[in-house]
Design a protein around this motif. Structure first.
Motif, mmCIF file in Angstrom:
data_model
loop_
_atom_site.group_PDB
_atom_site.id
_atom_site.type_symbol
_atom_site.label_atom_id
_atom_site.label_comp_id
_atom_site.label_asym_id
_atom_site.label_seq_id
_atom_site.Cartn_x
_atom_site.Cartn_y
_atom_site.Cartn_z
ATOM 1 N N GLY A 1 -7.574 45.634 48.010
ATOM 2 C CA GLY A 1 -6.357 45.176 47.342
ATOM 3 C C GLY A 1 -6.656 44.136 46.262
ATOM 4 O O GLY A 1 -6.067 44.167 45.176
ATOM 5 N N ILE A 2 -7.578 43.225 46.556
ATOM 6 C CA ILE A 2 -7.941 42.204 45.556
ATOM 7 C C ILE A 2 -8.552 42.884 44.328
ATOM 8 O O ILE A 2 -8.193 42.584 43.188
ATOM 9 C CB ILE A 2 -8.926 41.161 46.148
ATOM 10 C CG1 ILE A 2 -8.240 40.359 47.261
ATOM 11 C CG2 ILE A 2 -9.449 40.224 45.060
ATOM 12 C CD1 ILE A 2 -9.173 39.457 48.050
ATOM 13 N N SER B 1 -1.368 41.179 52.237
ATOM 14 C CA SER B 1 -2.520 41.080 53.155
ATOM 15 C C SER B 1 -2.275 39.997 54.195
ATOM 16 O O SER B 1 -2.516 40.200 55.396
ATOM 17 C CB SER B 1 -3.799 40.726 52.385
ATOM 18 O OG SER B 1 -4.122 41.737 51.477
ATOM 19 N N ILE B 2 -1.805 38.850 53.742
ATOM 20 C CA ILE B 2 -1.522 37.750 54.673
ATOM 21 C C ILE B 2 -0.415 38.179 55.653
ATOM 22 O O ILE B 2 -0.483 37.898 56.855
ATOM 23 C CB ILE B 2 -1.095 36.476 53.897
ATOM 24 C CG1 ILE B 2 -2.245 35.967 53.005
ATOM 25 C CG2 ILE B 2 -0.635 35.372 54.865
ATOM 26 C CD1 ILE B 2 -3.373 35.272 53.726
ATOM 27 N N ARG C 1 -0.891 38.994 43.186
ATOM 28 C CA ARG C 1 -0.131 38.087 44.034
ATOM 29 C C ARG C 1 0.574 38.864 45.158
ATOM 30 O O ARG C 1 0.453 38.520 46.336
ATOM 31 C CB ARG C 1 0.897 37.348 43.171
ATOM 32 C CG ARG C 1 1.699 36.252 43.876
ATOM 33 C CD ARG C 1 2.489 35.441 42.834
ATOM 34 N NE ARG C 1 1.608 34.819 41.865
ATOM 35 C CZ ARG C 1 0.926 33.689 42.074
ATOM 36 N NH1 ARG C 1 1.070 33.036 43.210
ATOM 37 N NH2 ARG C 1 0.130 33.206 41.147
ATOM 38 N N ALA C 2 1.285 39.938 44.786
ATOM 39 C CA ALA C 2 2.013 40.727 45.785
ATOM 40 C C ALA C 2 1.046 41.307 46.815
ATOM 41 O O ALA C 2 1.342 41.339 48.021
ATOM 42 C CB ALA C 2 2.802 41.842 45.101
ATOM 43 N N THR C 3 -0.124 41.760 46.337
ATOM 44 C CA THR C 3 -1.088 42.396 47.231
ATOM 45 C C THR C 3 -1.719 41.389 48.183
ATOM 46 O O THR C 3 -1.862 41.662 49.383
ATOM 47 C CB THR C 3 -2.158 43.121 46.397
ATOM 48 O OG1 THR C 3 -1.501 44.146 45.640
ATOM 49 C CG2 THR C 3 -3.224 43.753 47.251
ATOM 50 N N THR D 1 6.746 47.429 46.771
ATOM 51 C CA THR D 1 5.916 48.288 47.624
ATOM 52 C C THR D 1 5.140 49.294 46.761
ATOM 53 O O THR D 1 3.945 49.508 46.970
ATOM 54 C CB THR D 1 6.792 49.024 48.658
ATOM 55 O OG1 THR D 1 7.574 48.049 49.349
ATOM 56 C CG2 THR D 1 5.944 49.792 49.646
ATOM 57 N N ALA D 2 5.831 49.887 45.787
ATOM 58 C CA ALA D 2 5.159 50.850 44.898
ATOM 59 C C ALA D 2 4.028 50.163 44.134
ATOM 60 O O ALA D 2 2.933 50.731 43.974
ATOM 61 C CB ALA D 2 6.170 51.466 43.932
ATOM 62 N N GLY D 3 4.266 48.945 43.670
ATOM 63 C CA GLY D 3 3.228 48.183 42.950
ATOM 64 C C GLY D 3 2.007 47.957 43.819
ATOM 65 O O GLY D 3 0.867 48.133 43.380
#
Lengths: 201, 201
Positions: A168-169, A192-193, A186-188, B161-163
Motif C-alpha cells: 500500500g505504501i 493499514s492502521i 494517507r488513505a492507504t 475505498t476505490a482509491g
C-alpha cells in the motif's frame, strides 16, 4: 564494486560524500536525468576523483545511490517499528511517514529508487527487493511485538499483513509521483492502521 | 500531436499499428531501452514513415504508447466493474486481474507505463493521472451499484475505498516488477475484496 574494499577510511568517506550528493541530485531530477557532471559539480570533486570512486561510471554510482537510499529508509523504519508495543507508536509511525512525504513529495529516496526500476538493472532490483523484504520484516516484527503484548490478536497473520502494508505504501508513493498529492498514500496508511486496530484484543 | 488530426483514415490506422508495436516493444524492454529503430523493424515501416507519424521522435511516440496502454486497461476495467451487481462478478474481476499478471508479469502495460514516470514528462504523468482517476471511478461506480442493490452498506465510502483499491494494485505491480512474484498483488487484491465483503449487508 570491488574498488570499494580497497579504499582507505578517508577514501571511503569521500566516496560516501559523493554518493550523498548523487542521491540528492537523483531525488531532484530522477535517475534518467541524473548526469555524472551534475554530481561532480554538486560534490565539488574533480573528474578523475569521480571516476576513481566509480570507474564504471553512472551505472555503478546509481547502484551505490540505491543502496544508500535503502539503508536510510530502513534505519528509520526499523527504529520506529521493530519493538513497537503501543498503539500510540503506530500512530506516530504513520504520521511521521505521511509528514515525510508531505514535506518531500516525489523528491524522496523511495520515489527515486522506484524511478530506477525501468533501467532494468538486476543490481537495482536486488537492492529494492532487499529493502522491501527488510521493511516488511520490521513491520511484521512490530506486529508480533503487539501480539506478545496482547494488544493484537494472534490470529492476525503478521507477515501477510506487513506485506500488504508495504504494498500500500508503494502504491501511495506511485500515486504521489503521478498526481503530486499524498491523499491516496494517507488513505492507504490510515486503512493499514485500521486493519491492525480491527484485530485489537 | 497536431499531426494526428490531419491524417487520413488509412494514415490513422498505420499510426495505430505502429503504436501497438511500440507498446509491445516497451512492455518487453522498458521505456528507457525502447529504441525507435526496434519499433520500426517490428512494425515493418520505413524510417520516413515512422517520422511522418512521429515527427518529434521517441518522446511523442511514448506519449502515444501511454495513451494506448491507458485506453486498453480502462476499456477492460470499465466493462468488468461499472455495473457490477454481484459478489461473483467482483471475485471474477479479482481473478481476471491476477490471472492477467500471472501470465504477463512485468511485461504488462501498467508496469511499462509506470516505468515511464522517471522520464519526468508532464504528458506521461497526465495520461497516468487520467488512467488512475478513471479506474477509481469505475471501481467506485461498481461499489455504488452494489450499494444500490443493497449488497454493500451505504456507510462504506465508495470513492475512498476505490482509491485505496487502485493504490494497492499499483503497489502490487511495483512489488511484481521488483521481485518477479505476484504474491503481494494477490494478497492486496484479496484484502480489497475482503474489505468490500466486510461491508456486506
Amino acid at each position: 564494486m570491488s574498488g570499494e574494499r580497497e579504499l582507505t577510511a578517508k577514501g571511503l568517506a569521500t566516496r560516501e560524500r559523493i554518493v550523498e550528493y548523487a542521491a540528492a541530485v537523483t531525488r531532484e531530477r530522477g535517475a534518467a536525468n541524473t548526469r555524472m557532471e551534475c554530481v561532480r559539480v554538486a560534490a565539488n570533486v574533480s573528474n578523475s576523483q569521480l571516476f576513481h570512486y566509480f570507474p564504471q561510471g553512472k551505472a555503478e554510482m546509481m547502484i551505490a545511490v540505491a543502496r544508500y537510499e535503502s539503508r536510510t529508509i530502513l534505519a528509520d523504519q526499523d527504529a520506529r517499528l521493530r519493538t513497537t508495543r503501543t498503539w500510540r507508536a503506530w500512530d506516530e509511525w504513520a504520521e511521521a511517514l505521511l509528514g515525510h512525504y508531505d514535506e518531500n513529495g516525489s523528491r524522496c529516496g523511495l520515489a527515486a529508487l522506484l524511478g530506477q526500476l525501468d533501467q532494468d538493472a538486476p543490481e537495482i532490483r536486488e537492492v529494492l527487493a532487499g529493502l522491501l523484504e527488510s521493511w516488511e520484516q520490521a513491520i511484521a516484527a512490530g506486529i508480533r511485538s503487539m501480539q506478545s503484548a496482547r494488544k493484537i490478536s494472534p490470529d492476525l497473520d503478521a507477515d501477510t499483513t506487513a506485506g500488504t502494508i508495504v504494498t500500500g505504501i508503494l502504491g501511495g508513493i506511485v500515486q504521489m509521483t503521478v498526481t503530486g498529492s499524498t491523499n491516496r498514500l494517507r488513505a492507504t496508511v490510515r486503512a493499514s492502521i485500521a486493519t491492525l486496530k480491527a484485530a485489537r484484543q
